[in-house]
Design a protein around this motif. Structure first.
Motif, PDB file in Angstrom:
ATOM      1  N   TYR A   1       0.756  -1.471   0.288  1.00  0.00           N
ATOM      2  CA  TYR A   1      -0.155   0.003   0.120  1.00  0.00           C
ATOM      3  C   TYR A   1       1.052   1.070   0.181  1.00  0.00           C
ATOM      4  O   TYR A   1       2.027   1.047   0.220  1.00  0.00           O
ATOM      5  CB  TYR A   1      -1.096   0.189   1.315  1.00  0.00           C
ATOM      6  N   GLY A   2       0.819   2.147  -0.591  1.00  0.00           N
ATOM      7  CA  GLY A   2       1.089   3.378  -0.569  1.00  0.00           C
ATOM      8  C   GLY A   2      -0.070   4.924  -0.418  1.00  0.00           C
ATOM      9  O   GLY A   2      -0.698   4.379  -1.789  1.00  0.00           O
TER      10      GLY A   2
ATOM     11  N   ASP B   1       0.240  10.796   0.358  1.00  0.00           N
ATOM     12  CA  ASP B   1       1.415  11.578   1.257  1.00  0.00           C
ATOM     13  C   ASP B   1       2.119  11.097   2.101  1.00  0.00           C
ATOM     14  O   ASP B   1       1.810   9.764   2.785  1.00  0.00           O
ATOM     15  CB  ASP B   1       0.401  12.250   2.544  1.00  0.00           C
ATOM     16  N   PRO B   2       3.069  11.112   2.096  1.00  0.00           N
ATOM     17  CA  PRO B   2       4.315   9.578   3.071  1.00  0.00           C
ATOM     18  C   PRO B   2       3.941   9.478   4.406  1.00  0.00           C
ATOM     19  O   PRO B   2       4.245   8.908   4.932  1.00  0.00           O
ATOM     20  CB  PRO B   2       5.457   9.835   2.365  1.00  0.00           C
ATOM     21  N   PHE B   3       3.604  10.768   5.040  1.00  0.00           N
ATOM     22  CA  PHE B   3       3.463  10.851   6.132  1.00  0.00           C
ATOM     23  C   PHE B   3       2.547   9.841   6.528  1.00  0.00           C
ATOM     24  O   PHE B   3       2.403   9.139   7.444  1.00  0.00           O
ATOM     25  CB  PHE B   3       3.019  12.080   6.757  1.00  0.00           C
ATOM     26  N   ALA B   4       1.310  10.041   6.137  1.00  0.00           N
ATOM     27  CA  ALA B   4       0.418   8.619   5.955  1.00  0.00           C
ATOM     28  C   ALA B   4       0.456   7.769   5.922  1.00  0.00           C
ATOM     29  O   ALA B   4      -0.394   6.841   6.463  1.00  0.00           O
ATOM     30  CB  ALA B   4      -1.051   9.568   5.220  1.00  0.00           C
ATOM     31  N   THR B   5       0.828   7.155   4.838  1.00  0.00           N
ATOM     32  CA  THR B   5       1.943   5.955   4.420  1.00  0.00           C
ATOM     33  C   THR B   5       2.620   5.476   5.555  1.00  0.00           C
ATOM     34  O   THR B   5       2.775   4.442   6.321  1.00  0.00           O
ATOM     35  CB  THR B   5       2.397   5.860   3.102  1.00  0.00           C
TER      36      THR B   5
ATOM     37  N   VAL C   1       1.268   5.400  -5.483  1.00  0.00           N
ATOM     38  CA  VAL C   1       0.342   5.565  -4.775  1.00  0.00           C
ATOM     39  C   VAL C   1      -0.789   4.348  -5.416  1.00  0.00           C
ATOM     40  O   VAL C   1      -0.632   3.887  -6.612  1.00  0.00           O
ATOM     41  CB  VAL C   1      -0.494   6.919  -5.428  1.00  0.00           C
ATOM     42  N   ILE C   2      -0.744   3.387  -4.474  1.00  0.00           N
ATOM     43  CA  ILE C   2      -0.914   2.250  -4.650  1.00  0.00           C
ATOM     44  C   ILE C   2      -1.597   1.552  -3.698  1.00  0.00           C
ATOM     45  O   ILE C   2      -1.413   1.806  -2.238  1.00  0.00           O
ATOM     46  CB  ILE C   2       0.110   1.023  -4.863  1.00  0.00           C
TER      47      ILE C   2
END
Length: 210
Positions: A136-137, A140-144, A172-173
Motif C-alpha cells: 500500500y502507498g 502523503d508519505p507521512f500518512a503511509t 500511490v498503490i
C-alpha cells in the motif's frame, strides 16, 4: 387400515428426521472463510461450510456482479444466476416492503442493550485467524508511515492476525489481500437475537409498514 398406518409411520419418520436435521443445523457450528482483494477492482468472497462440507454456501462479489451458490455434497443445488430472468419481478415485489426506525424511541438504555448485543455477536463470530498481505502507498508519505506504525502495534499485540503488508512511499498503490477464518454457532446467534427482540422497549423501535 394397514395403508393408513403405514403412511402415518412414514410421516412420523420423515418428521422425526426433519426435526433432527433442523437441530443439527442449529447446534453444529459453521466454519466460514472471508476473502477480499482490495485494488482497482474490489472483489470479495464468503464461504460457509457445515458438517465437513456437507452443505456449503458461496457468495462472490465483484465490481460488476454478485453471485450466490448453495452446494450439497459438492453439487450446486441453487444459483442466483439462474433466476436473472425473474429479477425484475423480485424488484417490483420488494418495493412495497418498508422498514422504518422510530429514532424518537431510542434511549440511552436501549442503545446500551444494542451495544451489548453487537458485542456478544462479535464474540460469537470471533475469527480464529486473520491474514493480510500486499502493498500500500498513499499520496502523503507521512500518512503511509503512520499506517505502518499502527500495523506494527497490531502485529505485536494480536497473535491471531498475520500481517505481511509492505508500505510504498514513492507510489500511490493499493493491492491488499485479506482472509478471515472462523466458526459461528447459529443457535447461539438466534438465541441472543430472540432475547434482544423480547425486550419491550426494543420491539417498539422497528415499525413495519405495508
Amino acid at each position: 387400515m394397514y395403508g393408513v398406518i403405514l403412511a402415518l409411520k412414514i410421516f412420523i419418520t420423515i418428521l422425526f428426521i426433519a426435526i433432527i436435521l433442523i437441530i443439527m443445523l442449529l447446534v453444529i457450528p459453521y466454519n466460514y472463510i472471508i476473502r477480499g482483494d482490495i485494488n482497482e477492482d474490489l472483489k470479495g468472497e464468503i464461504e460457509i461450510n457445515w458438517f465437513l462440507g456437507l452443505l456449503r454456501l458461496n457468495a462472490l462479489k465483484t465490481s460488476d456482479n454478485f453471485e450466490i451458490k448453495f452446494y450439497f455434497i459438492n453439487f450446486c443445488v441453487y444459483s442466483n444466476l439462474r433466476k436473472n430472468s425473474n429479477k425484475h419481478i423480485e424488484k417490483n415485489s420488494n418495493k412495497n416492503r418498508k422498514i422504518s426506525v422510530n429514532f424518537q424511541l431510542l434511549e440511552l438504555d436501549t442503545l446500551r442493550k444494542l451495544f451489548l448485543y453487537l458485542k456478544d455477536i462479535i464474540l460469537i463470530v470471533k475469527p480464529r485467524s486473520i491474514t493480510i498481505e500486499g502493498v500500500y502507498g498513499l499520496d502523503d508519505p507521512f500518512a503511509t508511515g503512520t499506517i505502518s506504525a499502527v500495523i506494527s502495534v497490531i502485529k505485536s499485540n494480536f497473535s491471531a492476525i498475520r500481517i505481511n503488508i509492505s508500505p510504498v512511499f514513492d507510489e500511490v498503490i493499493l493491492d491488499v489481500f485479506i482472509e478471515i477464518k472462523g466458526r459461528i454457532n447459529l443457535f447461539i446467534v438466534i438465541l441472543r437475537t430472540v432475547k434482544l427482540l423480547l425486550k419491550k422497549d426494543l420491539r417498539k423501535i422497528v415499525l413495519k409498514g405495508a
